[in-house]
Design a protein around this motif. Sequence first.
Motif, PDB file in Angstrom:
ATOM      1  N   TYR A 119       0.547  -1.472  -0.340  1.00  0.00           N
ATOM      2  CA  TYR A 119       0.086  -0.020  -0.140  1.00  0.00           C
ATOM      3  C   TYR A 119       0.507   1.272  -0.466  1.00  0.00           C
ATOM      4  O   TYR A 119       1.206   1.257   0.449  1.00  0.00           O
ATOM      5  CB  TYR A 119      -1.198   0.091   1.272  1.00  0.00           C
ATOM      6  CG  TYR A 119      -2.204  -1.439   1.036  1.00  0.00           C
ATOM      7  CD1 TYR A 119      -2.760  -1.333   0.825  1.00  0.00           C
ATOM      8  CD2 TYR A 119      -1.392  -2.010   2.372  1.00  0.00           C
ATOM      9  CE1 TYR A 119      -3.859  -2.233   0.618  1.00  0.00           C
ATOM     10  CE2 TYR A 119      -2.522  -3.320   2.426  1.00  0.00           C
ATOM     11  CZ  TYR A 119      -3.369  -3.485   1.402  1.00  0.00           C
ATOM     12  OH  TYR A 119      -4.036  -4.372   1.944  1.00  0.00           O
ATOM     13  N   THR A 179       0.040   5.072   1.366  1.00  0.00           N
ATOM     14  CA  THR A 179      -0.151   5.533   2.481  1.00  0.00           C
ATOM     15  C   THR A 179       0.168   6.815   2.752  1.00  0.00           C
ATOM     16  O   THR A 179       0.941   7.731   2.494  1.00  0.00           O
ATOM     17  CB  THR A 179      -0.845   5.089   3.997  1.00  0.00           C
ATOM     18  OG1 THR A 179       0.845   4.740   4.396  1.00  0.00           O
ATOM     19  CG2 THR A 179      -0.415   3.418   3.589  1.00  0.00           C
ATOM     20  N   ARG A 228      -3.795   3.027  -1.315  1.00  0.00           N
ATOM     21  CA  ARG A 228      -4.103   2.926  -2.685  1.00  0.00           C
ATOM     22  C   ARG A 228      -2.787   1.788  -2.258  1.00  0.00           C
ATOM     23  O   ARG A 228      -2.036   1.449  -1.699  1.00  0.00           O
ATOM     24  CB  ARG A 228      -3.773   3.354  -3.175  1.00  0.00           C
ATOM     25  CG  ARG A 228      -4.633   4.844  -3.983  1.00  0.00           C
ATOM     26  CD  ARG A 228      -4.888   5.330  -5.395  1.00  0.00           C
ATOM     27  NE  ARG A 228      -5.576   6.511  -5.634  1.00  0.00           N
ATOM     28  CZ  ARG A 228      -5.903   7.174  -6.516  1.00  0.00           C
ATOM     29  NH1 ARG A 228      -4.879   6.122  -8.152  1.00  0.00           N
ATOM     30  NH2 ARG A 228      -6.007   7.975  -7.043  1.00  0.00           N
ATOM     31  N   ASN A 229      -3.901   0.142  -3.140  1.00  0.00           N
ATOM     32  CA  ASN A 229      -2.849  -0.927  -3.513  1.00  0.00           C
ATOM     33  C   ASN A 229      -2.313  -0.836  -4.071  1.00  0.00           C
ATOM     34  O   ASN A 229      -2.685  -1.140  -5.563  1.00  0.00           O
ATOM     35  CB  ASN A 229      -3.933  -2.277  -3.476  1.00  0.00           C
ATOM     36  CG  ASN A 229      -3.837  -3.320  -2.831  1.00  0.00           C
ATOM     37  OD1 ASN A 229      -4.056  -4.559  -3.814  1.00  0.00           O
ATOM     38  ND2 ASN A 229      -1.982  -3.418  -3.133  1.00  0.00           N
ATOM     39  N   SER A 230      -1.133   0.006  -4.159  1.00  0.00           N
ATOM     40  CA  SER A 230      -0.926   0.575  -6.080  1.00  0.00           C
ATOM     41  C   SER A 230       0.525  -0.638  -5.990  1.00  0.00           C
ATOM     42  O   SER A 230       0.878  -0.533  -7.174  1.00  0.00           O
ATOM     43  CB  SER A 230       0.128   1.355  -5.360  1.00  0.00           C
ATOM     44  OG  SER A 230      -1.438   2.680  -5.183  1.00  0.00           O
ATOM     45  N   LYS A 245       1.596  -5.087  -7.046  1.00  0.00           N
ATOM     46  CA  LYS A 245       1.400  -6.260  -6.224  1.00  0.00           C
ATOM     47  C   LYS A 245       2.663  -6.468  -5.755  1.00  0.00           C
ATOM     48  O   LYS A 245       3.824  -6.272  -6.804  1.00  0.00           O
ATOM     49  CB  LYS A 245       0.475  -7.183  -6.837  1.00  0.00           C
ATOM     50  CG  LYS A 245      -0.600  -6.885  -7.167  1.00  0.00           C
ATOM     51  CD  LYS A 245      -1.787  -6.880  -5.953  1.00  0.00           C
ATOM     52  CE  LYS A 245      -3.404  -6.048  -6.393  1.00  0.00           C
ATOM     53  NZ  LYS A 245      -4.018  -6.586  -5.451  1.00  0.00           N
ATOM     54  N   TYR A 275      -7.956  -8.964  -4.601  1.00  0.00           N
ATOM     55  CA  TYR A 275      -8.522  -8.143  -4.015  1.00  0.00           C
ATOM     56  C   TYR A 275      -8.386  -7.679  -2.472  1.00  0.00           C
ATOM     57  O   TYR A 275      -8.912  -9.106  -1.672  1.00  0.00           O
ATOM     58  CB  TYR A 275      -9.649  -7.255  -3.944  1.00  0.00           C
ATOM     59  CG  TYR A 275     -10.389  -5.872  -3.988  1.00  0.00           C
ATOM     60  CD1 TYR A 275     -10.453  -4.986  -4.927  1.00  0.00           C
ATOM     61  CD2 TYR A 275     -10.829  -5.478  -2.546  1.00  0.00           C
ATOM     62  CE1 TYR A 275     -10.385  -3.520  -5.270  1.00  0.00           C
ATOM     63  CE2 TYR A 275     -11.258  -4.151  -2.448  1.00  0.00           C
ATOM     64  CZ  TYR A 275     -10.795  -3.246  -3.879  1.00  0.00           C
ATOM     65  OH  TYR A 275     -10.519  -1.671  -3.230  1.00  0.00           O
ATOM     66  N   PRO A 276      -7.751  -7.149  -1.785  1.00  0.00           N
ATOM     67  CA  PRO A 276      -7.354  -7.131  -0.230  1.00  0.00           C
ATOM     68  C   PRO A 276      -8.439  -6.224   0.614  1.00  0.00           C
ATOM     69  O   PRO A 276      -8.716  -5.673   0.565  1.00  0.00           O
ATOM     70  CB  PRO A 276      -5.478  -5.807  -0.498  1.00  0.00           C
ATOM     71  CG  PRO A 276      -6.309  -5.249  -1.688  1.00  0.00           C
ATOM     72  CD  PRO A 276      -6.645  -5.649  -2.338  1.00  0.00           C
ATOM     73  N   LEU A 303      -8.008  -3.471   2.898  1.00  0.00           N
ATOM     74  CA  LEU A 303      -8.718  -2.313   1.836  1.00  0.00           C
ATOM     75  C   LEU A 303      -9.743  -1.973   1.887  1.00  0.00           C
ATOM     76  O   LEU A 303     -10.870  -1.134   2.060  1.00  0.00           O
ATOM     77  CB  LEU A 303      -8.021  -2.071   0.768  1.00  0.00           C
ATOM     78  CG  LEU A 303      -7.996  -0.773  -0.254  1.00  0.00           C
ATOM     79  CD1 LEU A 303      -7.570   0.039  -0.182  1.00  0.00           C
ATOM     80  CD2 LEU A 303      -7.931  -1.369  -1.411  1.00  0.00           C
TER      81      LEU A 303
END
Length: 285
Positions: free
Chosen positions: A2, A4, A31-33, A35, A84-85, A88
């Motif tokens: 993430y 933040t 945001r989970n920007s 992987k 999808y985390p 989040l």
Amino acid sequence: AYTTSRNYPYSEPFSAVDIDEAPFNRINYIRNSVKITVDAYDGTLNYYIADETDPFIQTYANAFPDLFKSMDEMPASQKAHIRYPESLFRIQTQQYLKYHMTDVGVFYNQEDLWAIPNETFEENSSRKMEPYYVIFRLPGETDNEYLLIQPYTPNEKQNMVAWLAARNDPEHYGELIAYTLPKQEVVLGPIQIEAQIEQNPEISSQLSLWDEGSSNAIRGNLIVIPLNNSFLYVEPLYLRSEGSGSRPELKRVIVASGDRVVMRESLDAALADLLGQPTADFIDD
């Protein structure tokens, strides 16, 4: 991974008081920007940018140009397993309790606040429902897909008012869909279904029998599944013997819809009893 911040302009801070997301407490941007994959043989890390519109990850990528890769470079065999985390999603569902209101007057007066419903767990304790991953077909869609879902109730009420789904399949990854139920119809919420389960003579007697000995019953997550114009509720029932190292064993499956509650030794048997048709016919429909 993430990105933040606690200082993003015009953004409300998130409080982790109600849900167990302490590492993200008081942030106002997430945001989970990225992987990240780890090679199980040599420990090699690969960082793939999953959200190229995030200004923070753009800055990191400019600072470390050799560190990040495009998602296009991730092997297809790994892409198929991206989820999808949940962390989040839990933050988003918490913020959506009030930010689903789009009418200025309603929002100002907080007239339509929602809440995360409760469910019953071990030793009849109550706790907030957690999001869970399921595979089923969304209303209006033709194929099953992998989803992360969370039901909602009105604030300080127990009936269900909406549920939110995060899509995981590659062609729709990251899309959030909210389904709001008609206000003129009362749909039973999770804790109301839990009450029906406890009031069922067959189930209550079986739970009492198991809890009397050297074991205790554990009620698993109550899963809320849309089914045509109604909802199907599924709850696994586990038995765990006392003593260190004991593991819960699945003993029964409880299903409910409307005012009917059924407990059987398998999901197939429970669905067939509840719906009055073989499980294969139910799945085909």
